[in-house]
Write an enzyme that holds these catalytic residues in place. Structure first.
Site, PDB file in Angstrom:
ATOM      1  N   ALA A  66      42.053  60.007  67.401  1.00 52.27           N
ATOM      2  CA  ALA A  66      40.967  59.860  66.438  1.00 52.27           C
ATOM      3  C   ALA A  66      41.167  60.921  65.353  1.00 52.27           C
ATOM      4  CB  ALA A  66      39.640  60.069  67.144  1.00 52.27           C
ATOM      5  N   GLY A 110      42.730  58.749  71.094  1.00 53.36           N
ATOM      6  CA  GLY A 110      42.364  57.395  70.679  1.00 53.36           C
ATOM      7  C   GLY A 110      43.587  56.509  70.471  1.00 53.36           C
ATOM      8  N   GLU A 113      44.465  55.272  73.812  1.00 54.11           N
ATOM      9  CA  GLU A 113      43.407  54.327  74.200  1.00 54.11           C
ATOM     10  C   GLU A 113      43.568  52.990  73.476  1.00 54.11           C
ATOM     11  OE1 GLU A 113      40.419  57.399  73.253  1.00 54.11           O
ATOM     12  OE2 GLU A 113      39.526  56.924  75.191  1.00 54.11           O
ATOM     13  N   GLU A 133      42.082  65.221  74.617  1.00 57.33           N
ATOM     14  CA  GLU A 133      40.728  65.525  74.135  1.00 57.33           C
ATOM     15  C   GLU A 133      40.175  66.809  74.714  1.00 57.33           C
ATOM     16  OE1 GLU A 133      41.807  62.543  75.082  1.00 57.33           O
ATOM     17  OE2 GLU A 133      41.050  60.997  73.716  1.00 57.33           O
TER      18      GLU A 133
HETATM   19  N1  CO8 Z   1      43.428  63.867  63.312  1.00 62.73           N
HETATM   20  C1  CO8 Z   1      43.559  64.314  62.062  1.00 62.73           C
HETATM   21  N2  CO8 Z   1      44.714  64.773  61.555  1.00 62.73           N
HETATM   22  C2  CO8 Z   1      45.783  64.795  62.373  1.00 62.73           C
HETATM   23  C3  CO8 Z   1      45.717  64.353  63.704  1.00 62.73           C
HETATM   24  C4  CO8 Z   1      44.459  63.864  64.177  1.00 62.73           C
HETATM   25  N3  CO8 Z   1      44.293  63.376  65.415  1.00 62.73           N
HETATM   26  N4  CO8 Z   1      46.922  64.506  64.261  1.00 62.73           N
HETATM   27  C5  CO8 Z   1      47.721  65.011  63.315  1.00 62.73           C
HETATM   28  N5  CO8 Z   1      47.044  65.189  62.168  1.00 62.73           N
HETATM   29  C6  CO8 Z   1      47.526  65.720  60.889  1.00 62.73           C
HETATM   30  C7  CO8 Z   1      47.753  67.212  60.973  1.00 62.73           C
HETATM   31  O1  CO8 Z   1      46.550  67.905  60.761  1.00 62.73           O
HETATM   32  C8  CO8 Z   1      48.759  67.414  59.869  1.00 62.73           C
HETATM   33  O2  CO8 Z   1      48.080  67.378  58.624  1.00 62.73           O
HETATM   34  P1  CO8 Z   1      48.378  68.517  57.509  1.00 62.73           P
HETATM   35  O3  CO8 Z   1      49.815  68.284  57.138  1.00 62.73           O
HETATM   36  O4  CO8 Z   1      47.409  68.183  56.436  1.00 62.73           O
HETATM   37  O5  CO8 Z   1      48.165  69.822  58.195  1.00 62.73           O
HETATM   38  C9  CO8 Z   1      49.615  66.143  59.937  1.00 62.73           C
HETATM   39  O6  CO8 Z   1      48.820  65.184  60.625  1.00 62.73           O
HETATM   40  C10 CO8 Z   1      50.901  66.333  60.718  1.00 62.73           C
HETATM   41  O7  CO8 Z   1      50.580  66.864  61.980  1.00 62.73           O
HETATM   42  P2  CO8 Z   1      51.226  68.220  62.568  1.00 62.73           P
HETATM   43  O8  CO8 Z   1      51.656  69.116  61.466  1.00 62.73           O
HETATM   44  O9  CO8 Z   1      50.276  68.772  63.581  1.00 62.73           O
HETATM   45  O10 CO8 Z   1      52.526  67.609  63.270  1.00 62.73           O
HETATM   46  P3  CO8 Z   1      53.324  68.234  64.494  1.00 62.73           P
HETATM   47  O11 CO8 Z   1      54.589  67.445  64.587  1.00 62.73           O
HETATM   48  O12 CO8 Z   1      53.435  69.707  64.379  1.00 62.73           O
HETATM   49  O13 CO8 Z   1      52.420  67.934  65.804  1.00 62.73           O
HETATM   50  C11 CO8 Z   1      51.005  66.566  67.205  1.00 62.73           C
HETATM   51  C12 CO8 Z   1      52.182  66.609  66.224  1.00 62.73           C
HETATM   52  C13 CO8 Z   1      51.425  67.282  68.506  1.00 62.73           C
HETATM   53  C14 CO8 Z   1      50.722  65.112  67.509  1.00 62.73           C
HETATM   54  C15 CO8 Z   1      49.776  67.282  66.602  1.00 62.73           C
HETATM   55  O14 CO8 Z   1      49.566  66.756  65.296  1.00 62.73           O
HETATM   56  C16 CO8 Z   1      48.506  67.115  67.386  1.00 62.73           C
HETATM   57  O15 CO8 Z   1      48.319  67.777  68.405  1.00 62.73           O
HETATM   58  N6  CO8 Z   1      47.577  66.234  66.890  1.00 62.73           N
HETATM   59  C17 CO8 Z   1      46.286  66.057  67.500  1.00 62.73           C
HETATM   60  C18 CO8 Z   1      46.387  65.303  68.799  1.00 62.73           C
HETATM   61  C19 CO8 Z   1      45.023  65.164  69.429  1.00 62.73           C
HETATM   62  O16 CO8 Z   1      44.395  66.115  69.835  1.00 62.73           O
HETATM   63  N7  CO8 Z   1      44.540  63.908  69.543  1.00 62.73           N
HETATM   64  C20 CO8 Z   1      43.260  63.624  70.148  1.00 62.73           C
HETATM   65  C21 CO8 Z   1      42.223  63.535  69.102  1.00 62.73           C
HETATM   66  S1  CO8 Z   1      40.589  63.342  69.788  1.00 62.73           S
HETATM   67  C22 CO8 Z   1      40.512  61.711  70.152  1.00 62.73           C
HETATM   68  O17 CO8 Z   1      41.405  60.936  69.957  1.00 62.73           O
HETATM   69  C23 CO8 Z   1      39.199  61.274  70.759  1.00 62.73           C
HETATM   70  C24 CO8 Z   1      39.158  59.797  71.005  1.00 62.73           C
HETATM   71  C25 CO8 Z   1      37.757  59.435  71.335  1.00 62.73           C
HETATM   72  C26 CO8 Z   1      37.357  58.122  70.724  1.00 62.73           C
HETATM   73  C27 CO8 Z   1      37.153  58.227  69.276  1.00 62.73           C
HETATM   74  C28 CO8 Z   1      37.257  56.878  68.633  1.00 62.73           C
HETATM   75  C29 CO8 Z   1      38.133  56.874  67.449  1.00 62.73           C
END
Ligand code: CO8
Length: 259
Positions: A66, A110, A113, A133
């Site tokens: 998400a 998400g 999911e 999460e």
């Molecule tokens: N949301 C928003 N932005 C994101 C997300 C995300 N989930 N994932 C990555 N991005 C953005 C980063 O902020 C970054 O943006 P910027 O360049 O502006 O800083 C860009 O994408 C590239 O990401 P990274 O620089 O972090 O890339 P890396 O290769 O270093 O890392 C990862 C990749 C490991 C995937 C890392 O980006 C990460 O950990 N992302 C978040 C993963 C996460 O925690 N996901 C769970 C989110 S919560 C959720 O899904 C709840 C679901 C519940 C239901 C909701 C319904 C929709």
């Protein structure tokens, strides 16, 4: 047909293809993305030419979850009132046509999911699945605790949801989350071939098989067996069933007509 900002909707033969298209944010799933996915599924489901729907992301990420930036300021009442978690997710899960998720790179939160809402997950050898999460102080919200547990069992679901770790494609295949793992550069080719094969089958038979298998996921065995029996009996009202069996006996390919 709807117009889209965050996804690309395309078709190849009888396969409808929805591609998530927010590469700079690793296909983070915002309200907008979910709304568009729901509209695309509406369009493809209503289109008689389409027999199977393929959901794909990019090379680096299917979807990294998400949209955390969009969710960060929200309060309980924002989330409860909008119920946005239900918008796109439910639509994918409720689609009557067969759906396949083609996962390359990250399928997290998400994103994992969303993939699990599809009927089949085919993974590139680069795929990484996880429910991180807990590292954000929250929990999965669109079926992760339920579908992951049914797919991989309690212990591994607990492991993934409580530690937030990722599992690679080999572990995902071993544990039954994905049906096949293929080399990353062959993912779309393999997923399309699978989708085309499914789309060539009798449409109502495919919808009935899907419905019956979903019952296995959702109900006690005895009830699922009853549903299956009723659907199996129903196939004897299909022209495709009559044609399929005659074609077998005549040693030729069946021509499916039911839509
Ligand atoms: N949301 C928003 N932005 C994101 C997300 C995300 N989930 N994932 C990555 N991005 C953005 C980063 O902020 C970054 O943006 P910027 O360049 O502006 O800083 C860009 O994408 C590239 O990401 P990274 O620089 O972090 O890339 P890396 O290769 O270093 O890392 C990862 C990749 C490991 C995937 C890392 O980006 C990460 O950990 N992302 C978040 C993963 C996460 O925690 N996901 C769970 C989110 S919560 C959720 O899904 C709840 C679901 C519940 C239901 C909701 C319904 C929709």
């Amino acid at each position: 047909m709807s117009t889209f900002e965050h996804i690309i909707v395309d078709s190849k033969g009888a396969v409808g293809i929805i591609t998530l298209n927010r590469p700079k944010m690793l296909n983070a799933l915002s309200f907008g993305v979910f709304r568009e996915i729901a509209a695309a599924v509406d369009d493809l489901e209503a289109d008689d030419a389409i027999g199977c729907i393929l959901l794909a992301g990019g090379e680096k990420a299917f979807a990294a979850g998400a949209d955390i930036k969009e969710m960060q300021p929200k309060t309980f009442i924002d989330m409860f009132s909008s119920d946005f978690t239900a918008i796109g997710g439910d639509r994918v899960a409720n689609c009557r046509k067969p759906t396949i998720a083609a996962v390359s790179g990250y399928a997290l939160g998400g994103g994992c999911e969303l993939a699990m809402m599809c009927d089949i997950i085919i993974a590139a050898d680069t795929a990484k699945f996880g429910q991180p999460e807990i590292t954000l102080g929250t929990i999965p919200g669109i079926g992760g605790t339920q579908r992951l547990t049914r797919a991989v069992g309690k212990s591994k679901a607990m492991d993934l949801c409580l530690t937030g770790r990722m599992m690679d494609a080999a572990e995902a295949e071993r544990s039954g989350l994905v049906s096949r793992v293929v080399p990353a550069d062959k993912l779309m080719e393999e997923a399309l071939a699978m989708a085309e094969k499914i789309a060539s089958m009798s449409r109502p038979a495919a919808a009935m098989a899907k419905e019956a298998i979903n019952r296995a996921f959702e109900t006690p065995l005895s009830e699922g067996i009853n549903v299956e029996r009723n659907l199996f009996h129903s196939t004897f009202a299909l022209e495709d069933r009559a044609e399929g069996m005659v074609a077998f006996i005549e040693k030729r390919k069946p021509v499916n007509k039911n839509r």
